[in-house]
Structures are given as structure tokens and as C-alpha cells.
Scaffold this motif. Structure first.
Motif, short mmCIF file in Angstrom:
data_model
loop_
_atom_site.label_atom_id
_atom_site.label_comp_id
_atom_site.label_asym_id
_atom_site.label_seq_id
_atom_site.Cartn_x
_atom_site.Cartn_y
_atom_site.Cartn_z
N PRO A 110 -4.86 39.01 7.71
CA PRO A 110 -4.69 37.70 8.33
C PRO A 110 -3.21 37.41 8.58
O PRO A 110 -2.33 38.19 8.22
CB PRO A 110 -5.26 36.74 7.28
N TYR A 111 -2.96 36.29 9.23
CA TYR A 111 -1.59 35.78 9.38
C TYR A 111 -1.22 35.17 8.03
O TYR A 111 -1.54 34.04 7.73
CB TYR A 111 -1.53 34.75 10.50
N ASP A 112 -0.53 35.96 7.21
CA ASP A 112 -0.29 35.64 5.81
C ASP A 112 1.06 34.95 5.66
O ASP A 112 2.11 35.52 6.02
CB ASP A 112 -0.33 36.94 5.00
N VAL A 113 1.07 33.73 5.09
CA VAL A 113 2.32 32.98 4.94
C VAL A 113 3.24 33.61 3.92
O VAL A 113 4.41 33.22 3.82
CB VAL A 113 2.03 31.50 4.58
N ASP A 114 2.76 34.56 3.12
CA ASP A 114 3.64 35.30 2.23
C ASP A 114 4.44 36.36 2.99
O ASP A 114 5.41 36.91 2.47
CB ASP A 114 2.86 35.98 1.12
N TRP A 115 4.02 36.64 4.23
CA TRP A 115 4.69 37.66 5.03
C TRP A 115 5.28 37.11 6.32
O TRP A 115 6.14 37.75 6.92
CB TRP A 115 3.71 38.79 5.36
N TRP A 116 4.80 35.95 6.77
CA TRP A 116 5.25 35.38 8.04
C TRP A 116 5.64 33.92 7.85
O TRP A 116 4.94 33.17 7.17
CB TRP A 116 4.16 35.49 9.10
N GLY A 117 6.75 33.53 8.47
CA GLY A 117 7.19 32.15 8.43
C GLY A 117 7.11 31.54 9.82
O GLY A 117 7.75 32.03 10.76
N THR A 118 6.30 30.50 9.98
CA THR A 118 6.17 29.83 11.27
C THR A 118 7.43 29.03 11.56
O THR A 118 7.84 28.19 10.76
CB THR A 118 4.94 28.91 11.29
N LEU A 119 8.04 29.28 12.71
CA LEU A 119 9.23 28.56 13.13
C LEU A 119 8.90 27.36 14.01
O LEU A 119 9.61 26.35 13.99
CB LEU A 119 10.18 29.50 13.88
N SER A 120 7.83 27.48 14.79
CA SER A 120 7.40 26.38 15.66
C SER A 120 5.96 26.61 16.07
O SER A 120 5.46 27.74 16.06
CB SER A 120 8.29 26.29 16.92
N GLY A 121 5.27 25.51 16.41
CA GLY A 121 3.90 25.63 16.88
C GLY A 121 2.96 26.19 15.83
O GLY A 121 3.21 26.09 14.63
#
Length: 214
Positions: free
Chosen positions: A15-26
Motif C-alpha cells: 500500500p501507500y505506506d506513511v512509514d515510507w512515503w510523506g505526502t507533501l500536497s494533495g
């Protein structure tokens, strides 16, 4: 002898894992088996020193005025980057060294890259940045005055217009070093440099942390 690090983040399996990806916008999101970035941007929390960054991307619109698409390397807040950029109706390789110096090289757009999975690659090594599309070299930037001395992360942005970037995976191959903060919300951080530390490795800690033995 240095042991290079390889990393593949496969959205067809993860999945789009928040432990690996940081949302910058949207709101980047996994749709089906792909990551879709539309009106949004994201950066991986893992950081790398040099390496071969690959992304397979499907897009439906050529460069156009009023939209910005970027994908490649970024050091958030450091002013250093090396990415493909579609903006203002042009397509180019854009780089900056984190010291206020930047360089851009135009890339001839090819409509064969539309509506089909296309492999984009940026090789970051001691000679600079080399940009490839489907295996063919499209740009080489070696005069960024000073090469970035900070680690950078895979980065994806698609804003303005109606297009979206569809990505099944992101990979970094042959990185000299990898750093990964397990979670920005956790009470601990895991740093994985991909090999046994030596006197040639350096880690800078910019926050007050408690260090305990593993």
C-alpha cells in the motif's frame, strides 16, 4: 569494499505506506495495483547517497502550460534535486546542488511516451546526473557547480491540469548509502545504511534523540 544498496517499492504488492512515503500536497493514493499522483505530491522517507533511480510511469498528457509534473530525486528543504520536469509546455532535466546553483537541460518530448508505461531513470554518480527514457540517454548534467552533498529521496509531483501519474513501482539500485526513518510519528528511528559502518560513513543528527544499543 563498499556494498551497494538496492531498494524496490512495489505498489502492486504494497500500500501507500506513511512509514515510507510523506505526502507533501494533495492526496496521492494507491488505486488498484498502482500509485496515482494527481493534484498532489509525495516523497519517500528513505534517503540515498547516489544510485540509479527508476520509475515506470504512465501519463496521458504532453507538457502543457498551467501544469507541473516532476519525478526524480529531491532533498526536501535542502534545495537539492535532480528530476524530470514537465512545466510551462516544456520537458526538461532539472538539477540543483543545494547551494543556490541550478542547471536545466531541455529534453525533446516524444508522444510515444503517452498512455503507455514508460521507464524513466536518473543515474546519480560521481560524474553528475544522467537521464534516460526507455533505456535511451536524453540528458546529462555534470556541471551543477557542486554536486549535492546531502542524501536525496524519490519524489513525485503532478499538479495543475487534468493529468495524473500512474506508477507501479519505484526502485533505487546501487546506492552508496541508504537512510530510513521508520516513522515521523514514532518514538524511535531506524537508520539502515545498507552495509557495515566504517570510518568513511558519517551520520548527522539534527534533533535531540536518545540512542540505545540494538
Amino acid at each position: 569494499m563498499r556494498n551497494d544498496t538496492n531498494m524496490i517499492y512495489d505498489f502492486t504488492r504494497r500500500p501507500y505506506d506513511v512509514d515510507w512515503w510523506g505526502t507533501l500536497s494533495g492526496v496521492p493514493q494507491r488505486v488498484g495495483i498502482n500509485l496515482e499522483v494527481a493534484g498532489s505530491s509525495t516523497v519517500m522517507s528513505a534517503e540515498f547517497l547516489k544510485g540509479n533511480l527508476e520509475m515506470e510511469i504512465t501519463m496521458s498528457a504532453a507538457p502543457a502550460v498551467g501544469e507541473t509534473k516532476q519525478w526524480g530525486w529531491l532533498a526536501p528543504g535542502q534545495g537539492a534535486y535532480a528530476y524530470f520536469e514537465s512545466s510551462g509546455g516544456t520537458f526538461r532535466a532539472s538539477t540543483a546542488d543545494g547551494n543556490g546553483n541550478s542547471k536545466v537541460e531541455a529534453i525533446t518530448w516524444n508522444d510515444e511516451w503517452l498512455n503507455t508505461p514508460t521507464l524513466f531513470k536518473i543515474l546519480w554518480d560521481g560524474s553528475g546526473f544522467t537521464f534516460y527514457v526507455n533505456g535511451g540517454r536524453v540528458a546529462k548534467i555534470s556541471e551543477v557547480l557542486e554536486m549535492p552533498r546531502v542524501p536525496m529521496s524519490p519524489y513525485i509531483r503532478c499538479s495543475g491540469g487534468m493529468d495524473k501519474l500512474v506508477i507501479p513501482y519505484v526502485s533505487v539500485l546501487g546506492a552508496h548509502t541508504m537512510f530510513h526513518v521508520e516513522s515521523v510519528n514514532s518514538d524511535y528511528a531506524l537508520i539502515d545504511i545498507g552495509h557495515t559502518p566504517s570510518v568513511f560513513d558519517a551520520i548527522t543528527i539534527t534533533e535531540n534523540v536518545a540512542v540505545t544499543a540494538a
